[in-house]
Design an enzyme around this catalytic site. Structure first.
Site, PDB file in Angstrom:
ATOM      1  N   CYS A  50       0.933  -1.159  -0.204  1.00 28.23           N
ATOM      2  CA  CYS A  50      -0.169  -0.007   0.132  1.00 28.23           C
ATOM      3  C   CYS A  50       0.890   1.165  -0.072  1.00 28.23           C
ATOM      4  CB  CYS A  50      -0.883   0.174   1.409  1.00 28.23           C
ATOM      5  SG  CYS A  50      -2.090  -1.312   1.213  1.00 28.23           S
ATOM      6  N   SER A 109       8.364   2.377   7.497  1.00 27.46           N
ATOM      7  CA  SER A 109       6.806   2.504   7.246  1.00 27.46           C
ATOM      8  C   SER A 109       6.096   3.762   7.713  1.00 27.46           C
ATOM      9  CB  SER A 109       6.423   1.293   8.080  1.00 27.46           C
ATOM     10  OG  SER A 109       6.932   0.085   7.763  1.00 27.46           O
TER      11      SER A 109
END
Length: 438
Positions: A50, A109
């Protein structure tokens, strides 16, 4: 050959561009195939999530490798090279290796320390292996990344502190539902999960831990949803019955791999929905049509909003993980440098063994049984070999240690000159090692 990474992530590109650049299924398979056919590329794997699309390759030329990878990524994701290039970053050799280690540890992240990325890297390596694009260099690097990620989570608090994306999303949903602080965020709420992949399995687990009163999984392939629900209180419905499932939900978590919207404005409008109804759209590209957010009583929380939330890991955790990354990277460098001079060391020891064997044979030919017994000759041979091994030990160990220093290759070259090593022998050792490892 050298490791190269070309990619884009939440740090370099907007969500809309990441949506368009994401590759999976047949598109990923075709991209891997075409990358392997590119002349500068020897091995390749692709991490597509994603929040990032990164191509890791073993290439023999930097500029040609970057050009080929950029052009093929643009072609397969349907974005022009001119539009995609401003969002791309490039890392090479040690920086590429260090970047992968940081990614596997969760340092890069959206939510620092989140756990899903390690599984996503593992899946990327598995897909490349299945398509025959993973070789010795990237296979070893992949195993190093997975080991480093596990070590970071075992030896620091980053795994405990780093919230998963789903946990962040659920907290945002709870805020939209006006859940009082201190309680479980989805207590008493009915949750619908759309999709039955690995992210959906995590969504089911997170919803359960968050106190959901009921969980329904909707998926195009019913058997996949039933496998996900096996052994739990989760119920299953067909994707064709999605409007009815929407009407019975307070929170919808959607994470399919569909190429376009799965949940449309017309579908939500037609459903006798509850208010508020919260959609957590975790898919790339989006599962929920943007117009859905304009409906009264509906809240849509997408990856762009989740990305706005900062790190959940402490500064001490991050510093500790960075130290682990540096330690593993240093070990990797040492191994690569030692491997680079290994053929010279092997050739030197082989030449020394040849000289010793020739001299011992000459000695044996000059002596008779009356001069020395067989046992005595064996002892002499053993002693001579030990002396040669001791003499060669220090220079061969040092040349491996010095291989990583500036001009390190010059030490190996000096050995080849001083001991008059045949270049063909060194090349033969190099080829044999490559064939054995391949």
């Amino acid at each position: 050959m050298s490791v190269l990474v070309v990619g884009l992530s939440h740090k370099s590109a907007p969500v809309t561009t990441l949506e368009r650049a994401a590759v999976s299924g047949d598109t990923l398979a075709k991209l891997l195939r075409d990358l392997m056919h590119a002349e500068p590329v020897a091995e390749v794997f692709v991490v597509s999530t994603c929040h990032r699309v990164e191509i890791y390759a073993d290439v023999d030329r930097f500029h040609a490798g970057v050009t080929a990878i950029c052009e093929l990524l643009a072609r397969h994701c349907g974005i022009s090279t001119g539009e995609l290039t401003p969002y791309l970053y490039v890392h090479y050799e040690d920086r590429a290796v260090g970047h992968l280690l940081a990614v596997a540890c969760g340092l890069d992240s959206v939510v620092v320390g989140e756990t899903q990325i390690l599984g996503q890297v593992r899946s990327a390596l598995k897909v490349a292996e299945e398509h025959g694009t993973l070789g010795r260099v990237l296979g070893d690097l992949g195993r190093l990344a997975l080991r480093t990620g596990k070590r970071a989570r075992a030896q620091t608090g980053i795994d405990r502190a780093g919230l998963s994306l789903l946990s962040v999303a659920v907290e945002l949903a709870a805020a939209s539902l006006r859940v009082p602080p201190g309680g479980r965020p989805l207590a008493g709420r009915d949750v619908l999960v759309v999709g039955a992949g690995s992210m959906s399995a995590l969504a089911v687990a997170t919803a359960g831990r968050s106190g959901a009163a009921s969980i329904v999984v909707a998926n195009r392939t019913r058997s996949h949803a039933e496998r996900l629900a096996a052994g739990t209180r989760v119920t299953v419905t067909a994707l064709a019955d999605l409007p009815a499932a929407l009407a019975a939900a307070d929170v919808v978590i959607s994470c399919t791999g569909a190429a376009g919207p799965v949940i449309t404005r017309d579908m939500v409008s037609a459903a006798g929905r509850r208010s508020p109804l919260v959609f957590l759209d975790l898919a790339m590209p989006r599962d929920v049509e943007p117009a859905v957010a304009g409906l009264p009583g509906v809240v849509v929380i997408g990856m762009d909003r989740i990305s706005e939330h900062g790190t959940a890991a402490t500064a001490d955790d991050i510093a500790a993980v960075r130290a682990i990354v540096e330690d593993e990277l240093a070990g990797y460098r040492s191994a690569v440098d030692a491997a680079r001079v290994a053929p010279t060391v092997v050739a030197l020891r082989a030449k020394a063994a040849t000289v010793v064997d020739a001299e011992l044979a000459r000695l044996a030919g000059r002596l008779t049984a009356d001069d020395l017994s067989k046992h005595a000759l064996d002892e002499i041979a053993h002693t001579v070999r030990r002396v040669v091994d001791k003499l060669l030990h220090a220079p061969t160990v040092r040349v491996k240690e010095l291989a990583g220093s500036p001009g390190g290759e010059e030490y190996a070259a000096a050995l080849r000159v001083l001991f008059d090593l045949d270049p063909r022998v060194v090349e033969a050792v190099t080829r044999a090692a490559a064939e054995q490892e391949g």
